[in-house]
Design a protein around this motif. Structure first.
Motif, PDB file in Angstrom:
ATOM      1  N   ARG A   8     -19.887   8.838  -8.173  1.00  0.00           N
ATOM      2  CA  ARG A   8     -18.766   8.614  -9.100  1.00  0.00           C
ATOM      3  C   ARG A   8     -18.220   7.217  -8.834  1.00  0.00           C
ATOM      4  O   ARG A   8     -17.574   6.975  -7.812  1.00  0.00           O
ATOM      5  CB  ARG A   8     -17.699   9.688  -8.909  1.00  0.00           C
ATOM      6  CG  ARG A   8     -18.140  11.054  -9.441  1.00  0.00           C
ATOM      7  CD  ARG A   8     -17.116  12.125  -9.202  1.00  0.00           C
ATOM      8  NE  ARG A   8     -17.044  12.497  -7.786  1.00  0.00           N
ATOM      9  CZ  ARG A   8     -16.300  13.483  -7.314  1.00  0.00           C
ATOM     10  NH1 ARG A   8     -15.555  14.203  -8.143  1.00  0.00           N
ATOM     11  NH2 ARG A   8     -16.293  13.769  -6.028  1.00  0.00           N
ATOM     12  N   PHE A   9     -18.487   6.314  -9.777  1.00  0.00           N
ATOM     13  CA  PHE A   9     -18.170   4.900  -9.591  1.00  0.00           C
ATOM     14  C   PHE A   9     -17.357   4.387 -10.774  1.00  0.00           C
ATOM     15  O   PHE A   9     -17.576   4.800 -11.913  1.00  0.00           O
ATOM     16  CB  PHE A   9     -19.455   4.077  -9.448  1.00  0.00           C
ATOM     17  CG  PHE A   9     -20.384   4.569  -8.366  1.00  0.00           C
ATOM     18  CD1 PHE A   9     -19.945   4.682  -7.050  1.00  0.00           C
ATOM     19  CD2 PHE A   9     -21.694   4.930  -8.663  1.00  0.00           C
ATOM     20  CE1 PHE A   9     -20.796   5.141  -6.056  1.00  0.00           C
ATOM     21  CE2 PHE A   9     -22.556   5.383  -7.675  1.00  0.00           C
ATOM     22  CZ  PHE A   9     -22.096   5.493  -6.368  1.00  0.00           C
ATOM     23  N   ALA A  43     -20.069  -3.124  -9.980  1.00  0.00           N
ATOM     24  CA  ALA A  43     -20.345  -3.493  -8.584  1.00  0.00           C
ATOM     25  C   ALA A  43     -20.558  -2.247  -7.731  1.00  0.00           C
ATOM     26  O   ALA A  43     -21.428  -2.225  -6.849  1.00  0.00           O
ATOM     27  CB  ALA A  43     -19.203  -4.339  -8.033  1.00  0.00           C
ATOM     28  N   GLU A  44     -19.780  -1.204  -7.982  1.00  0.00           N
ATOM     29  CA  GLU A  44     -19.938   0.040  -7.226  1.00  0.00           C
ATOM     30  C   GLU A  44     -21.282   0.706  -7.553  1.00  0.00           C
ATOM     31  O   GLU A  44     -21.944   1.245  -6.662  1.00  0.00           O
ATOM     32  CB  GLU A  44     -18.788   1.001  -7.534  1.00  0.00           C
ATOM     33  CG  GLU A  44     -17.446   0.569  -6.949  1.00  0.00           C
ATOM     34  CD  GLU A  44     -16.356   1.582  -7.235  1.00  0.00           C
ATOM     35  OE1 GLU A  44     -16.656   2.648  -7.835  1.00  0.00           O
ATOM     36  OE2 GLU A  44     -15.196   1.317  -6.874  1.00  0.00           O
ATOM     37  N   TYR A  50     -25.736   3.213  -6.242  1.00  0.00           N
ATOM     38  CA  TYR A  50     -26.821   3.981  -6.868  1.00  0.00           C
ATOM     39  C   TYR A  50     -28.102   3.179  -7.054  1.00  0.00           C
ATOM     40  O   TYR A  50     -29.196   3.695  -6.813  1.00  0.00           O
ATOM     41  CB  TYR A  50     -26.375   4.556  -8.219  1.00  0.00           C
ATOM     42  CG  TYR A  50     -27.336   5.611  -8.728  1.00  0.00           C
ATOM     43  CD1 TYR A  50     -27.342   6.883  -8.165  1.00  0.00           C
ATOM     44  CD2 TYR A  50     -28.243   5.341  -9.747  1.00  0.00           C
ATOM     45  CE1 TYR A  50     -28.231   7.861  -8.607  1.00  0.00           C
ATOM     46  CE2 TYR A  50     -29.133   6.313 -10.201  1.00  0.00           C
ATOM     47  CZ  TYR A  50     -29.121   7.577  -9.627  1.00  0.00           C
ATOM     48  OH  TYR A  50     -30.008   8.534 -10.057  1.00  0.00           O
ATOM     49  N   LEU A  51     -28.007   1.929  -7.478  1.00  0.00           N
ATOM     50  CA  LEU A  51     -29.223   1.142  -7.674  1.00  0.00           C
ATOM     51  C   LEU A  51     -30.124   1.112  -6.434  1.00  0.00           C
ATOM     52  O   LEU A  51     -31.352   1.185  -6.562  1.00  0.00           O
ATOM     53  CB  LEU A  51     -28.879  -0.280  -8.117  1.00  0.00           C
ATOM     54  CG  LEU A  51     -28.637  -0.472  -9.616  1.00  0.00           C
ATOM     55  CD1 LEU A  51     -28.224  -1.912  -9.910  1.00  0.00           C
ATOM     56  CD2 LEU A  51     -29.858  -0.096 -10.435  1.00  0.00           C
ATOM     57  N   PRO A  52     -29.551   1.019  -5.206  1.00  0.00           N
ATOM     58  CA  PRO A  52     -30.432   1.038  -4.027  1.00  0.00           C
ATOM     59  C   PRO A  52     -31.250   2.326  -3.912  1.00  0.00           C
ATOM     60  O   PRO A  52     -32.292   2.337  -3.259  1.00  0.00           O
ATOM     61  CB  PRO A  52     -29.454   0.905  -2.855  1.00  0.00           C
ATOM     62  CG  PRO A  52     -28.249   0.245  -3.431  1.00  0.00           C
ATOM     63  CD  PRO A  52     -28.147   0.767  -4.830  1.00  0.00           C
ATOM     64  N   SER A  67     -32.123  -0.972 -16.103  1.00  0.00           N
ATOM     65  CA  SER A  67     -31.622  -1.834 -17.175  1.00  0.00           C
ATOM     66  C   SER A  67     -30.278  -1.330 -17.684  1.00  0.00           C
ATOM     67  O   SER A  67     -29.353  -2.112 -17.928  1.00  0.00           O
ATOM     68  CB  SER A  67     -32.623  -1.891 -18.337  1.00  0.00           C
ATOM     69  OG  SER A  67     -33.859  -2.410 -17.933  1.00  0.00           O
ATOM     70  N   TYR A  68     -30.193  -0.020 -17.857  1.00  0.00           N
ATOM     71  CA  TYR A  68     -28.953   0.589 -18.353  1.00  0.00           C
ATOM     72  C   TYR A  68     -27.824   0.440 -17.333  1.00  0.00           C
ATOM     73  O   TYR A  68     -26.703   0.040 -17.673  1.00  0.00           O
ATOM     74  CB  TYR A  68     -29.205   2.065 -18.661  1.00  0.00           C
ATOM     75  CG  TYR A  68     -28.041   2.778 -19.302  1.00  0.00           C
ATOM     76  CD1 TYR A  68     -27.933   2.868 -20.687  1.00  0.00           C
ATOM     77  CD2 TYR A  68     -27.043   3.376 -18.530  1.00  0.00           C
ATOM     78  CE1 TYR A  68     -26.863   3.530 -21.281  1.00  0.00           C
ATOM     79  CE2 TYR A  68     -25.976   4.028 -19.114  1.00  0.00           C
ATOM     80  CZ  TYR A  68     -25.886   4.108 -20.492  1.00  0.00           C
ATOM     81  OH  TYR A  68     -24.822   4.757 -21.068  1.00  0.00           O
ATOM     82  N   LEU A  69     -28.117   0.736 -16.071  1.00  0.00           N
ATOM     83  CA  LEU A  69     -27.073   0.699 -15.049  1.00  0.00           C
ATOM     84  C   LEU A  69     -26.572  -0.714 -14.780  1.00  0.00           C
ATOM     85  O   LEU A  69     -25.420  -0.897 -14.366  1.00  0.00           O
ATOM     86  CB  LEU A  69     -27.590   1.335 -13.754  1.00  0.00           C
ATOM     87  CG  LEU A  69     -27.859   2.843 -13.828  1.00  0.00           C
ATOM     88  CD1 LEU A  69     -28.428   3.346 -12.513  1.00  0.00           C
ATOM     89  CD2 LEU A  69     -26.590   3.610 -14.184  1.00  0.00           C
ATOM     90  N   LEU A  70     -27.403  -1.708 -15.009  1.00  0.00           N
ATOM     91  CA  LEU A  70     -26.941  -3.093 -14.847  1.00  0.00           C
ATOM     92  C   LEU A  70     -25.912  -3.461 -15.901  1.00  0.00           C
ATOM     93  O   LEU A  70     -25.157  -4.438 -15.724  1.00  0.00           O
ATOM     94  CB  LEU A  70     -28.127  -4.061 -14.914  1.00  0.00           C
ATOM     95  CG  LEU A  70     -29.001  -4.110 -13.657  1.00  0.00           C
ATOM     96  CD1 LEU A  70     -30.275  -4.899 -13.917  1.00  0.00           C
ATOM     97  CD2 LEU A  70     -28.239  -4.730 -12.484  1.00  0.00           C
ATOM     98  N   LYS A  71     -25.839  -2.687 -16.991  1.00  0.00           N
ATOM     99  CA  LYS A  71     -24.845  -2.918 -18.042  1.00  0.00           C
ATOM    100  C   LYS A  71     -23.669  -1.945 -17.962  1.00  0.00           C
ATOM    101  O   LYS A  71     -22.632  -2.177 -18.578  1.00  0.00           O
ATOM    102  CB  LYS A  71     -25.505  -2.785 -19.417  1.00  0.00           C
ATOM    103  CG  LYS A  71     -26.714  -3.677 -19.630  1.00  0.00           C
ATOM    104  CD  LYS A  71     -26.364  -5.155 -19.516  1.00  0.00           C
ATOM    105  CE  LYS A  71     -27.562  -6.033 -19.835  1.00  0.00           C
ATOM    106  NZ  LYS A  71     -27.267  -7.475 -19.628  1.00  0.00           N
ATOM    107  N   ALA A  72     -23.843  -0.849 -17.233  1.00  0.00           N
ATOM    108  CA  ALA A  72     -22.806   0.183 -17.172  1.00  0.00           C
ATOM    109  C   ALA A  72     -21.643  -0.251 -16.276  1.00  0.00           C
ATOM    110  O   ALA A  72     -21.832  -0.992 -15.314  1.00  0.00           O
ATOM    111  CB  ALA A  72     -23.403   1.486 -16.648  1.00  0.00           C
ATOM    112  N   THR A  73     -20.452   0.219 -16.597  1.00  0.00           N
ATOM    113  CA  THR A  73     -19.270  -0.099 -15.793  1.00  0.00           C
ATOM    114  C   THR A  73     -18.670   1.133 -15.119  1.00  0.00           C
ATOM    115  O   THR A  73     -17.680   1.015 -14.396  1.00  0.00           O
ATOM    116  CB  THR A  73     -18.189  -0.767 -16.663  1.00  0.00           C
ATOM    117  OG1 THR A  73     -17.849   0.110 -17.748  1.00  0.00           O
ATOM    118  CG2 THR A  73     -18.698  -2.085 -17.231  1.00  0.00           C
ATOM    119  N   SER A  74     -19.281   2.304 -15.343  1.00  0.00           N
ATOM    120  CA  SER A  74     -18.798   3.519 -14.689  1.00  0.00           C
ATOM    121  C   SER A  74     -19.910   4.558 -14.691  1.00  0.00           C
ATOM    122  O   SER A  74     -20.816   4.520 -15.528  1.00  0.00           O
ATOM    123  CB  SER A  74     -17.554   4.074 -15.401  1.00  0.00           C
ATOM    124  OG  SER A  74     -17.822   4.295 -16.779  1.00  0.00           O
TER     125      SER A  74
END
Length: 325
Positions: free
Chosen positions: A130-131, A135-136, A141-143, A203-210
């Protein structure tokens, strides 16, 4: 996407339609099937107005999913593989979590089983995802999906399974916002044949803010001997070329993130090079092409940097000798 899945498709459709809200739609893309898949889909369109079928020539799964995205009209987008299944609460629980937390995406836990084996094994989430900022997400999650770090390799030497920290990057365990997909013109990369899910999700998560999560096994994965996960690694040259494509996609993500992501997949850079080497030495690919692909891999700056810092350990002499070679 549906390709020659007559054996599994009826169950998948039953479970998906039972869980699907009345005002939602199921877009099935018949990917040039040659078995009874088209007939099964036609019968479902007659029985349930929520089913919409698109027929395309056979291609990669990414292309079929993109046709579905082009046709989608809903607020939320989900992906279901035709040999898998869903919990009755899958769609409502995931969409509800998106609304509750005003999140751009939601991830859930899964159940897994081998085809023909009735025993389901839950695969719980490995963190509380839950971010409230990009940056969070990048840190938390990305790692988990981009690859193995050098710390993962060190932990592997110490006896921890290499995948211990990772999460399966399947798009099927996430709920997406269609407005974000369309705002950034996101689609599956059709040049990536294997692990294309990781590329789309990253790709999606690099654009997501939450981001939010539901730590319940709402999605059901079927592992089968005829599935791509088992068969594609046997396609030597194509498999190794896909390794190179994935490395370059990760490097593109790293550049987009300002050079902060490379450490997250440094171990993967080296292990991919070693896998190409193994394919060449063991004759799973022509030696000339194998060593040419290995040379291309070693020319990648991210691979050179990762090799320079790769930890050597005589607990794994095969790895150490291959890296030194």
């Amino acid at each position: 996407p549906c390709y020659n899945v007559e054996r599994w498709l009826p169950r998948c459709l039953d479970e998906t339609l039972a869980a699907l809200p009345p005002d939602a739609e199921l877009i099935a893309v018949d990917d040039g099937s040659t078995d009874a898949t088209p007939e099964i889909l036609r019968e479902r369109t007659k029985a349930d107005s929520r089913v919409r079928v698109i027929t395309v020539e056979n291609g990669v799964a990414s292309a079929a999913r993109n046709r579905g995205l082009d046709a989608a009209a809903g607020e939320c987008v989900f992906f279901v593989d035709a040999d898998d299944g869903v919990d009755p609460d899958f769609f409502l629980a995931m969409a509800g979590a998106l609304e509750r937390d005003a999140a751009d995406c939601c991830v859930c836990a899964m159940n897994e089983h081998e085809d023909g084996d009735g025993t389901w094994r839950p695969s719980r989430l490995k963190g509380d995802y839950r971010f409230r900022s990009n940056a969070e997400i990048a840190a938390g999650y990305l790692p988990r999906i981009l690859g193995y770090s050098l710390d993962d390799v060190r932990a592997w030497y110490a006896g921890r399974p290499l995948f211990a920290r990772r999460e399966m990057a399947s798009a099927c365990r996430l709920a997406f916002r269609r407005d974000l997909i369309e705002r950034w013109h996101l689609r599956f990369d059709e040049s990536v044949v294997f692990f294309e899910d990781m590329v789309f999700v990253a790709s999606y998560l690099l654009k997501a803010t939450s981001m939010t999560c539901v730590d319940r096994p709402l999605y059901r994965v079927t592992s089968r001997s005829s599935g791509q996960m088992r068969t594609f690694p046997k396609e030597g040259a194509r498999y190794c070329r896909n390794k190179l494509t994935l490395l370059r996609k990760r490097d593109a993500f790293d550049r987009e993130a300002g050079g902060t992501l490379a450490p997250l997949y440094a171990g993967t850079c080296v292990l991919s090079a070693l896998e190409i080497l193994a394919y060449a030495v063991r004759g799973r690919i022509g030696r000339r092409e194998g060593f040419r692909l290995l040379g291309e891999c070693l020319d990648e700056p991210s691979v050179r940097r990762a090799l320079a810092g790769f930890p050597l350990s005589w607990r794994r002499p095969d790895v150490a000798l291959a890296v030194l070679f």
